[in-house]
Design an enzyme around this catalytic site. Sequence first.
Site, PDB file in Angstrom:
ATOM      1  N   MET A  73       1.355  16.742  19.840  1.00 49.86           N
ATOM      2  CA  MET A  73       1.172  17.906  18.971  1.00 49.86           C
ATOM      3  C   MET A  73      -0.288  17.980  18.525  1.00 49.86           C
ATOM      4  O   MET A  73      -0.615  17.836  17.359  1.00 49.86           O
ATOM      5  CB  MET A  73       2.131  17.809  17.781  1.00 49.86           C
ATOM      6  N   GLY A  74      -1.183  18.225  19.518  1.00 50.51           N
ATOM      7  CA  GLY A  74      -2.592  18.478  19.195  1.00 50.51           C
ATOM      8  C   GLY A  74      -2.774  19.977  19.033  1.00 50.51           C
ATOM      9  O   GLY A  74      -1.845  20.684  18.621  1.00 50.51           O
ATOM     10  N   ILE A 114      -3.257  22.277  21.398  1.00 45.67           N
ATOM     11  CA  ILE A 114      -2.462  23.051  22.359  1.00 45.67           C
ATOM     12  C   ILE A 114      -0.973  22.940  22.023  1.00 45.67           C
ATOM     13  O   ILE A 114      -0.257  23.956  21.990  1.00 45.67           O
ATOM     14  CB  ILE A 114      -2.752  22.606  23.809  1.00 45.67           C
ATOM     15  N   ARG A 166      -1.648  16.799  32.384  1.00 46.09           N
ATOM     16  CA  ARG A 166      -2.239  16.136  33.537  1.00 46.09           C
ATOM     17  C   ARG A 166      -1.126  15.556  34.394  1.00 46.09           C
ATOM     18  O   ARG A 166      -0.172  14.968  33.866  1.00 46.09           O
ATOM     19  CB  ARG A 166      -3.162  14.986  33.114  1.00 46.09           C
ATOM     20  N   ALA A 222      -4.247  26.815  33.901  1.00 46.72           N
ATOM     21  CA  ALA A 222      -3.881  27.075  32.495  1.00 46.72           C
ATOM     22  C   ALA A 222      -5.024  27.693  31.689  1.00 46.72           C
ATOM     23  O   ALA A 222      -4.815  28.592  30.886  1.00 46.72           O
ATOM     24  CB  ALA A 222      -3.385  25.805  31.823  1.00 46.72           C
ATOM     25  N   HIS A 234      -3.186  24.599  38.792  1.00 44.98           N
ATOM     26  CA  HIS A 234      -4.038  24.170  37.671  1.00 44.98           C
ATOM     27  C   HIS A 234      -4.906  25.331  37.136  1.00 44.98           C
ATOM     28  O   HIS A 234      -6.140  25.278  37.192  1.00 44.98           O
ATOM     29  CB  HIS A 234      -4.932  22.983  38.076  1.00 44.98           C
ATOM     30  N   THR A 266       1.621  21.103  31.719  1.00 42.62           N
ATOM     31  CA  THR A 266       0.322  21.784  31.819  1.00 42.62           C
ATOM     32  C   THR A 266      -0.785  20.840  31.345  1.00 42.62           C
ATOM     33  O   THR A 266      -1.887  21.281  31.054  1.00 42.62           O
ATOM     34  CB  THR A 266       0.286  23.044  30.920  1.00 42.62           C
ATOM     35  N   GLU A 326      -4.688  16.595  43.281  1.00 39.77           N
ATOM     36  CA  GLU A 326      -5.024  18.025  43.358  1.00 39.77           C
ATOM     37  C   GLU A 326      -6.211  18.198  44.289  1.00 39.77           C
ATOM     38  O   GLU A 326      -7.170  17.443  44.179  1.00 39.77           O
ATOM     39  CB  GLU A 326      -5.359  18.565  41.967  1.00 39.77           C
TER      40      GLU A 326
HETATM   41  C1  GLV Z   1      -8.183  21.599  32.128  1.00 41.42           C
HETATM   42  O1  GLV Z   1      -7.274  21.044  32.650  1.00 41.42           O
HETATM   43  C2  GLV Z   1      -8.927  21.069  31.017  1.00 41.42           C
HETATM   44  O2  GLV Z   1      -8.771  19.887  30.672  1.00 41.42           O
HETATM   45  O3  GLV Z   1      -9.728  21.826  30.461  1.00 41.42           O
HETATM   46  C1  GLV Z   2      -7.070  21.766  22.777  1.00 43.38           C
HETATM   47  O1  GLV Z   2      -8.101  22.247  22.356  1.00 43.38           O
HETATM   48  C2  GLV Z   2      -6.560  20.411  22.508  1.00 43.38           C
HETATM   49  O2  GLV Z   2      -7.374  19.536  22.286  1.00 43.38           O
HETATM   50  O3  GLV Z   2      -5.338  20.204  22.483  1.00 43.38           O
END
Ligand code: GLV
Ligand code: GLV
Length: 325
Positions: free
Chosen positions: A155-156, A158, A238, A288, A286, A236, A267
């Site tokens: 829960m960062g 994103i 890694r 996103a 990839h 989404t 990838e």
């Molecule tokens: C993409 O996968 C990122 O880490 O920005």
């Molecule tokens: C996105 O900015 C993250 O660090 O989760």
Amino acid sequence: MSLPKVYVGLPIQEAGLELLRGKVEFKIWKEDGPPSREVLFKELEGADGLISGLPFRVDGELMDVSPKLKVVSNYAVGYDNIDVPAATKRGILITNTPDVLTAATADLALLLILATARRAFEANEFMRSGKWKTWGPDLLVGMEVSGSTIGIIGMGKIGGAVARRAFGFGMKIIYYSEERRLDIEESCGAKFVSMEELLKESDIVTLHCLLNEQTRNMFGEAQFQMMKKTAIFINTARGAIVDQKALYKACSEKWIWAAGLDVYEAEPVPLDDPILKLTNVTTLPHIASASNVSRNGMARKAAINLLEALQGNRPPDLVNPEAWK
Ligand code: GLV
Ligand code: GLV
């Protein structure tokens, strides 16, 4: 005085390049595919800075090509393509591009959730291959997203943005993370649970953590087996967080109902990878963070972090503060 020398290892947007002009002398890689090791070794000679990206690894050996190297500015939020301890040891600053891609990445996670649950890509294929005969009560029936339980791992920023979107869909939100997020608990009714509870209770399990030594291969057969048979798995973050063989087994043997993926162990994914044959796996290459707003923002951030470091300032998105003195 001569300008600092910089290598831009991938063709970033003009929005970033225009910030560099007149401030540094730079060369940019513009060919298809990633620059080879040989190209990187040659271009880094005498360089003060590097803009790097996911297509190539930056390790100690590469850093040693230029004793002047001060900063590696990664055009991505994840930085598992960089050997950060090696950089810290050499006093090289590493930066990333958070925030500007949070919305785009969360949007894409929702897209994968909806497309996988409602079989959208399979339906598109079905229609275009001439299989549509009539409207039918059983035709391409999927899983209802609204009202389902979503389990967010990590829960960062994103993860939080995914929670806010899920809340809008009336989903019940549970999460597992390094740290509690009381703001998300309050605004979205999210409940902090153990990993085991999350896996057992969720209709949708979605990954939003960084890849590091703690999370590498964190998700394997045991985790898929704990999930509901009716659940879907979304990645989404890694590919290497997940044991892809276990994921293949879980989807092909129906331990879980379906998966939606934007990232993979290797990838690009080789065309003969069996994962590409499964109709219950939705696959994207990839993308996103691939919205215009997000990519321009990443290019600007990559340039700003690089310039700040080269001017002797602490860059805003410093990943290894231990290297800053
Ligand atoms: C993409 O996968 C990122 O880490 O920005
Ligand atoms: C996105 O900015 C993250 O660090 O989760």
